[in-house]
Design a protein around this motif. Structure first.
Motif, PDB file in Angstrom:
ATOM      1  N   GLY A   1      -5.036  -0.801   2.720  1.00 14.99           N
ATOM      2  CA  GLY A   1      -6.496  -0.887   2.836  1.00 14.99           C
ATOM      3  C   GLY A   1      -7.177  -0.615   1.512  1.00 14.99           C
ATOM      4  O   GLY A   1      -6.544  -0.593   0.456  1.00 14.99           O
ATOM      5  N   GLU A   2      -8.477  -0.424   1.585  1.00 13.39           N
ATOM      6  CA  GLU A   2      -9.247  -0.120   0.370  1.00 13.39           C
ATOM      7  C   GLU A   2      -8.740   1.197  -0.229  1.00 13.39           C
ATOM      8  O   GLU A   2      -8.498   2.178   0.492  1.00 13.39           O
ATOM      9  CB  GLU A   2     -10.728   0.003   0.758  1.00 13.39           C
ATOM     10  CG  GLU A   2     -11.583   0.520  -0.364  1.00 13.39           C
ATOM     11  CD  GLU A   2     -12.721  -0.429  -0.733  1.00 13.39           C
ATOM     12  OE1 GLU A   2     -12.750  -1.539  -0.183  1.00 13.39           O
ATOM     13  OE2 GLU A   2     -13.552  -0.047  -1.570  1.00 13.39           O
ATOM     14  N   LEU A   3      -8.559   1.208  -1.536  1.00 12.68           N
ATOM     15  CA  LEU A   3      -8.015   2.392  -2.192  1.00 12.68           C
ATOM     16  C   LEU A   3      -9.059   3.507  -2.229  1.00 12.68           C
ATOM     17  O   LEU A   3     -10.198   3.265  -2.597  1.00 12.68           O
ATOM     18  CB  LEU A   3      -7.625   2.068  -3.638  1.00 12.68           C
ATOM     19  CG  LEU A   3      -6.409   1.183  -3.865  1.00 12.68           C
ATOM     20  CD1 LEU A   3      -6.253   0.898  -5.351  1.00 12.68           C
ATOM     21  CD2 LEU A   3      -5.166   1.858  -3.334  1.00 12.68           C
ATOM     22  N   PRO A   4      -8.662   4.732  -1.862  1.00 16.66           N
ATOM     23  CA  PRO A   4      -9.588   5.842  -2.034  1.00 16.66           C
ATOM     24  C   PRO A   4      -9.785   6.116  -3.526  1.00 16.66           C
ATOM     25  O   PRO A   4      -8.809   6.090  -4.283  1.00 16.66           O
ATOM     26  CB  PRO A   4      -8.869   7.019  -1.343  1.00 16.66           C
ATOM     27  CG  PRO A   4      -7.440   6.620  -1.291  1.00 16.66           C
ATOM     28  CD  PRO A   4      -7.355   5.137  -1.316  1.00 16.66           C
ATOM     29  N   PRO A   5     -11.028   6.331  -3.971  1.00 23.82           N
ATOM     30  CA  PRO A   5     -11.252   6.534  -5.405  1.00 23.82           C
ATOM     31  C   PRO A   5     -10.764   7.902  -5.874  1.00 23.82           C
ATOM     32  O   PRO A   5     -10.615   8.832  -5.072  1.00 23.82           O
ATOM     33  CB  PRO A   5     -12.775   6.419  -5.541  1.00 23.82           C
ATOM     34  CG  PRO A   5     -13.303   6.756  -4.193  1.00 23.82           C
ATOM     35  CD  PRO A   5     -12.259   6.372  -3.191  1.00 23.82           C
ATOM     36  N   GLY A   6     -10.497   7.997  -7.162  1.00 21.32           N
ATOM     37  CA  GLY A   6     -10.161   9.288  -7.767  1.00 21.32           C
ATOM     38  C   GLY A   6      -8.759   9.786  -7.500  1.00 21.32           C
ATOM     39  O   GLY A   6      -8.431  10.919  -7.811  1.00 21.32           O
ATOM     40  N   ARG A   7      -7.893   8.939  -6.936  1.00 21.79           N
ATOM     41  CA  ARG A   7      -6.503   9.362  -6.692  1.00 21.79           C
ATOM     42  C   ARG A   7      -5.641   8.981  -7.887  1.00 21.79           C
ATOM     43  O   ARG A   7      -5.874   7.961  -8.529  1.00 21.79           O
ATOM     44  CB  ARG A   7      -5.935   8.630  -5.461  1.00 21.79           C
ATOM     45  CG  ARG A   7      -6.588   9.010  -4.157  1.00 21.79           C
ATOM     46  CD  ARG A   7      -5.721  10.021  -3.421  1.00 21.79           C
ATOM     47  NE  ARG A   7      -6.264  10.276  -2.094  1.00 21.79           N
ATOM     48  CZ  ARG A   7      -5.803   9.709  -0.985  1.00 21.79           C
ATOM     49  NH1 ARG A   7      -4.798   8.863  -1.036  1.00 21.79           N
ATOM     50  NH2 ARG A   7      -6.340  10.011   0.179  1.00 21.79           N
ATOM     51  N   THR A   8      -4.620   9.778  -8.126  1.00 22.82           N
ATOM     52  CA  THR A   8      -3.652   9.392  -9.141  1.00 22.82           C
ATOM     53  C   THR A   8      -2.291   9.259  -8.478  1.00 22.82           C
ATOM     54  O   THR A   8      -2.000   9.956  -7.497  1.00 22.82           O
ATOM     55  CB  THR A   8      -3.545  10.440 -10.269  1.00 22.82           C
ATOM     56  OG1 THR A   8      -3.176  11.690  -9.686  1.00 22.82           O
ATOM     57  CG2 THR A   8      -4.848  10.581 -11.020  1.00 22.82           C
ATOM     58  N   ALA A   9      -1.481   8.374  -8.998  1.00 29.56           N
ATOM     59  CA  ALA A   9      -0.153   8.186  -8.413  1.00 29.56           C
ATOM     60  C   ALA A   9       0.787   7.614  -9.462  1.00 29.56           C
ATOM     61  O   ALA A   9       0.363   6.923 -10.393  1.00 29.56           O
ATOM     62  CB  ALA A   9      -0.223   7.258  -7.218  1.00 29.56           C
ATOM     63  N   LEU A  10       2.068   7.916  -9.290  1.00 33.72           N
ATOM     64  CA  LEU A  10       3.101   7.422 -10.198  1.00 33.72           C
ATOM     65  C   LEU A  10       4.036   6.499  -9.419  1.00 33.72           C
ATOM     66  O   LEU A  10       4.468   6.845  -8.321  1.00 33.72           O
ATOM     67  CB  LEU A  10       3.889   8.611 -10.767  1.00 33.72           C
ATOM     68  CG  LEU A  10       4.956   8.296 -11.815  1.00 33.72           C
ATOM     69  CD1 LEU A  10       4.310   7.876 -13.126  1.00 33.72           C
ATOM     70  CD2 LEU A  10       5.860   9.487 -12.034  1.00 33.72           C
ATOM     71  N   GLY A  11       4.296   5.348  -9.978  1.00 33.30           N
ATOM     72  CA  GLY A  11       5.273   4.440  -9.378  1.00 33.30           C
ATOM     73  C   GLY A  11       6.403   4.227 -10.370  1.00 33.30           C
ATOM     74  O   GLY A  11       6.171   4.198 -11.570  1.00 33.30           O
ATOM     75  N   TYR A  12       7.614   4.115  -9.874  1.00 36.43           N
ATOM     76  CA  TYR A  12       8.731   3.903 -10.806  1.00 36.43           C
ATOM     77  C   TYR A  12       9.815   3.055 -10.172  1.00 36.43           C
ATOM     78  O   TYR A  12       9.943   2.979  -8.947  1.00 36.43           O
ATOM     79  CB  TYR A  12       9.323   5.240 -11.269  1.00 36.43           C
ATOM     80  CG  TYR A  12       9.687   6.175 -10.144  1.00 36.43           C
ATOM     81  CD1 TYR A  12      10.905   6.054  -9.486  1.00 36.43           C
ATOM     82  CD2 TYR A  12       8.796   7.152  -9.712  1.00 36.43           C
ATOM     83  CE1 TYR A  12      11.232   6.883  -8.442  1.00 36.43           C
ATOM     84  CE2 TYR A  12       9.110   7.984  -8.665  1.00 36.43           C
ATOM     85  CZ  TYR A  12      10.331   7.857  -8.027  1.00 36.43           C
ATOM     86  OH  TYR A  12      10.653   8.673  -6.985  1.00 36.43           O
ATOM     87  N   VAL A  13      10.561   2.414 -11.050  1.00 36.74           N
ATOM     88  CA  VAL A  13      11.671   1.561 -10.639  1.00 36.74           C
ATOM     89  C   VAL A  13      12.713   1.639 -11.735  1.00 36.74           C
ATOM     90  O   VAL A  13      12.364   1.697 -12.916  1.00 36.74           O
ATOM     91  CB  VAL A  13      11.181   0.100 -10.458  1.00 36.74           C
ATOM     92  CG1 VAL A  13      12.296  -0.884 -10.691  1.00 36.74           C
ATOM     93  CG2 VAL A  13      10.573  -0.106  -9.081  1.00 36.74           C
ATOM     94  N   GLU A  14      13.981   1.664 -11.371  1.00 38.86           N
ATOM     95  CA  GLU A  14      15.029   1.531 -12.378  1.00 38.86           C
ATOM     96  C   GLU A  14      15.253   0.041 -12.567  1.00 38.86           C
ATOM     97  O   GLU A  14      15.902  -0.614 -11.762  1.00 38.86           O
ATOM     98  CB  GLU A  14      16.316   2.233 -11.940  1.00 38.86           C
ATOM     99  CG  GLU A  14      17.446   2.176 -12.965  1.00 38.86           C
ATOM    100  CD  GLU A  14      17.305   3.211 -14.107  1.00 38.86           C
ATOM    101  OE1 GLU A  14      16.649   4.236 -13.910  1.00 38.86           O
ATOM    102  OE2 GLU A  14      17.856   2.950 -15.196  1.00 38.86           O
ATOM    103  N   GLY A  15      14.646  -0.518 -13.602  1.00 34.30           N
ATOM    104  CA  GLY A  15      14.836  -1.939 -13.910  1.00 34.30           C
ATOM    105  C   GLY A  15      16.187  -2.128 -14.566  1.00 34.30           C
ATOM    106  O   GLY A  15      16.930  -1.166 -14.783  1.00 34.30           O
ATOM    107  N   TRP A  16      16.517  -3.357 -14.930  1.00 34.75           N
ATOM    108  CA  TRP A  16      17.850  -3.593 -15.508  1.00 34.75           C
ATOM    109  C   TRP A  16      17.978  -2.934 -16.870  1.00 34.75           C
ATOM    110  O   TRP A  16      19.060  -2.534 -17.282  1.00 34.75           O
ATOM    111  CB  TRP A  16      18.142  -5.088 -15.594  1.00 34.75           C
ATOM    112  CG  TRP A  16      17.297  -5.828 -16.562  1.00 34.75           C
ATOM    113  CD1 TRP A  16      16.104  -6.446 -16.298  1.00 34.75           C
ATOM    114  CD2 TRP A  16      17.554  -6.034 -17.953  1.00 34.75           C
ATOM    115  NE1 TRP A  16      15.610  -7.005 -17.443  1.00 34.75           N
ATOM    116  CE2 TRP A  16      16.482  -6.778 -18.468  1.00 34.75           C
ATOM    117  CE3 TRP A  16      18.590  -5.670 -18.814  1.00 34.75           C
ATOM    118  CZ2 TRP A  16      16.400  -7.157 -19.801  1.00 34.75           C
ATOM    119  CZ3 TRP A  16      18.516  -6.049 -20.145  1.00 34.75           C
ATOM    120  CH2 TRP A  16      17.426  -6.783 -20.629  1.00 34.75           C
TER     121      TRP A  16
END
Lengths: 282, 336
Positions: free
Chosen positions: B261-276
């Protein structure tokens, strides 16, 4: 040594017969988007989901000009999901000699709710620039074709690419697409090159390098802009760090849309640029 | 230079800086997925998925199990096609051109499988917020299984071809050594780190996508030369083939996409992936109006570039291409 020979013999010939036979693509392949212009009810949803503005519309005086610009298209297929009048074909050969020829526009009269009431001006692509009747121009063209009719040396320049285009360009030198079949090979210096193959939106940091590379080439010379970024700036467009399309910096002879264009599309673009694209029977 | 050996290598980066991070702030968040695909072209799916992880975390949603499994399949396909190409290319740089041709032949089949599954040879257009855009039907999974059956003996023969070439081994062993302590000090990540004793892999240490459901080992070597970076790729391809088989064997049923849904404002988040190439991070801070106030990208190339300047020291100039290729770092991913 014996094993090297045995393996080569076992692998056999893997080279595609393209362009004598059609491009080898799979059923999910997303190629050139096709719009059913007369049945198109509303351009706005597709324009809203298009990340690069390849589908765009402007309203003025109860009329809407809707445009599909292949130079910007990254072939993501989001428009086809949003709009039943659009479908993604499997056609990957989209190269054209002018930027204008890649854009198709139609004008619609608008109904009260903002949807298309009727097609006022049928879809038309921009025309190729008129061939110069200047005698020198003609002579140069004949000389280019004579000189480049057999072999072609290409200098590749990454002017800011994400290197997706490079993955496919490297594929041209492999055993499957084997551009050497056509006498096409890649060289390490613009001084040795007949053609500049430029990828990426031209970054401000690469602008001077690209100009110098172009200036270093002997004439006659050709420039092919590769990928959505090279053709139009793509998803990066023009911003504080990029100049956008290659033709904002140096003159371009052929545009090869795609994100990235597959090796078939690259071969089509390169051979089109030197006037060697075979007309296939049927 | 002093004759043939390299005494000092200076990097001059950021020629392909495209303003990508700033652009994420201008685009609607959904379009950001397409932009993430173009941050480093040979890691399109890994970058887009890392971005999706960050945004999904900010929104407080998780992709459904089947979507996570399909993401894992795509990530491993990306790893395989790049590793195959690189193994050949490293050999090519020490004049074993035949191996390169075999490598490119195998890579082409992988790219065609990508196209069959996702409509794009580089897996573009597959990632989306909340899951993936296309489901794999039984016929598609059959194609993957068939391709794996084809690839196994072909890859075995390819490995054997390289192993038998004593000239190639002679050029690659003890060439471009990155010592484990140097790798540690520089914080070298990914396959280059694993060839130099850095036993780290996000897939095992902080499992994302479907990696907590599959068994695999992380190959680690301590010699840190070109030969070992080649060996990490070789072993990882074997592991990736195993991961693909396991995921297909236990693929969950259900939807492949959930609504973000619509993103709540003011949030922080980290996304990660082990790429090749190594670990890819996306850090986002959300803004009102379903937009991002900031998106920070960290491609593994960023901290691995200085490793090249260390590894090349004392090596001869003709070995530079092979050393460079063994890291195969991304200009675009670094410069953004």
């Amino acid at each position: 040594m014996f094993n090297v020979l045995r393996q080569s013999q076992k692998a056999g010939v893997v080279t595609t017969s393209y362009p004598a036979t059609p491009a080898e693509v799979s059923p999910r392949t997303r190629g050139r988007p096709q719009i059913d212009w007369p049945a198109w009810k509303d351009a706005r949803p597709a324009a809203a989901v298009c990340p690069t503005g390849a589908i765009a519309c402007t309203d003025a005086g109860g009329r809407r000009t809707a445009t599909l610009d292949l130079a910007r298209c990254i072939f993501c297929g989001l428009c086809a999901e949003a709009d039943p009048a659009i479908r993604m074909t499997h056609v990957c050969e989209c190269a054209a000699r002018s930027r204008a020829a890649l854009a198709t526009s139609a004008i619609y009269a608008l109904g009260p709710d903002g949807t298309h009431a009727s097609l006022v001006a049928p879809p038309a692509a921009g025309t190729e620039p008129p061939v110069s009747l200047d005698a020198i121009g003609r002579e140069l063209k004949a000389r280019t074709e004579k000189l480049l009719g057999r072999s072609l040396s290409i200098r590749e320049v990454d002017a800011g690419s994400c290197n997706g285009c490079e993955v496919e360009i490297v594929g041209l030198t492999g055993p499957v697409y084997d551009a050497e079949r056509f006498g096409v090979h890649f060289v390490a210096s613009p001084r040795h090159a007949d053609m500049l193959l430029v990828t990426g939106p031209v970054t401000r940091n690469m602008e001077l390098a690209l100009r110098k590379t172009y200036d270093a080439m002997p004439g006659p010379r050709l420039v092919v802009a590769v990928g959505a970024c090279g053709c139009s700036g793509g998803i990066f467009g023009v911003n504080y760090a990029t100049r956008g399309a290659v033709d904002a910096v140096i003159p371009v002879d052929v545009y090869v849309p795609g994100c990235p264009p597959n090796p078939h599309a690259l071969l089509h673009g390169i051979l089109t640029a030197v006037g060697r694209w075979p007309s296939r029977a049927g | 230079m002093a004759g043939e050996p390299v005494l000092y290598l200076q990097l001059r980066m950021f020629y392909v800086h495209k303003g990508a991070e700033k652009l994420f702030e201008d685009l609607p968040v959904g379009h950001g997925v397409r932009l993430a695909e173009s941050v480093s072209g040979d890691s399109s799916f890994a970058h887009a998925t890392a971005f999706c992880h960050a945004v999904e975390r900010a929104a407080g949603v998780e992709a459904p199990p089947r979507a996570r499994a399909l993401r894992t399949i795509c990530l491993e396909l990306e790893r395989i096609y790049n590793h195959l190409g690189d193994m050949g290319a490293i050999c090519n740089d020490v004049a074993f051109a035949t191996a390169n041709m075999h490598g490119m032949r195998l890579k082409e089949r992988a790219l065609r499988l990508n196209e069959l599954l996702t409509g794009s040879r580089l897996l573009r257009g597959m990632a989306c917020l909340g899951g993936v855009r296309y489901d794999f039907e039984a016929a598609h999974l059959d194609e993957v299984a068939q391709w794996l059956r084809w690839l196994k003996p072909e890859f075995e023969a390819f490995v054997e071809l390289i192993r038998e070439s004593s000239g190639t081994r002679d050029r690659l062993e003890t060439t471009g050594v990155l010592k484990p302590e140097v790798a540690r000090d520089l914080g070298v990540v990914g396959l280059a780190g694993r060839a130099s004793g850095q036993d780290r892999d996000l897939r095992r240490d902080f499992p994302h996508a479907f990696y907590d459901q599959v068994r695999f080992t992380v190959p680690v070597f301590t010699e840190g030369d070109v030969q070992r970076r080649l060996a990490v790729r070789r072993e990882e391809i074997y592991q990736s083939m195993g991961i693909l088989e396991q995921v297909i064997g236990k693929l969950p049923e259900g939807p492949v996409r959930t609504v973000v849904g619509e993103l709540p404002p003011g949030r922080t988040a980290l996304g990660y992936v082990e790429g090749w190439r190594g670990e890819i991070f996306y850090w986002v801070r959300t803004a009102p109006g379903n937009r991002l106030a900031r998106c920070k990208i960290k491609d593994p190339s960023l901290q691995n570039w200085p490793a090249l300047t260390e590894a090349i020291l004392g090596n001869i100039i003709p070995d530079f291409p092979a050393v460079n290729k063994s890291f195969n770092l991304s200009y675009s991913g670094t410069d953004r």
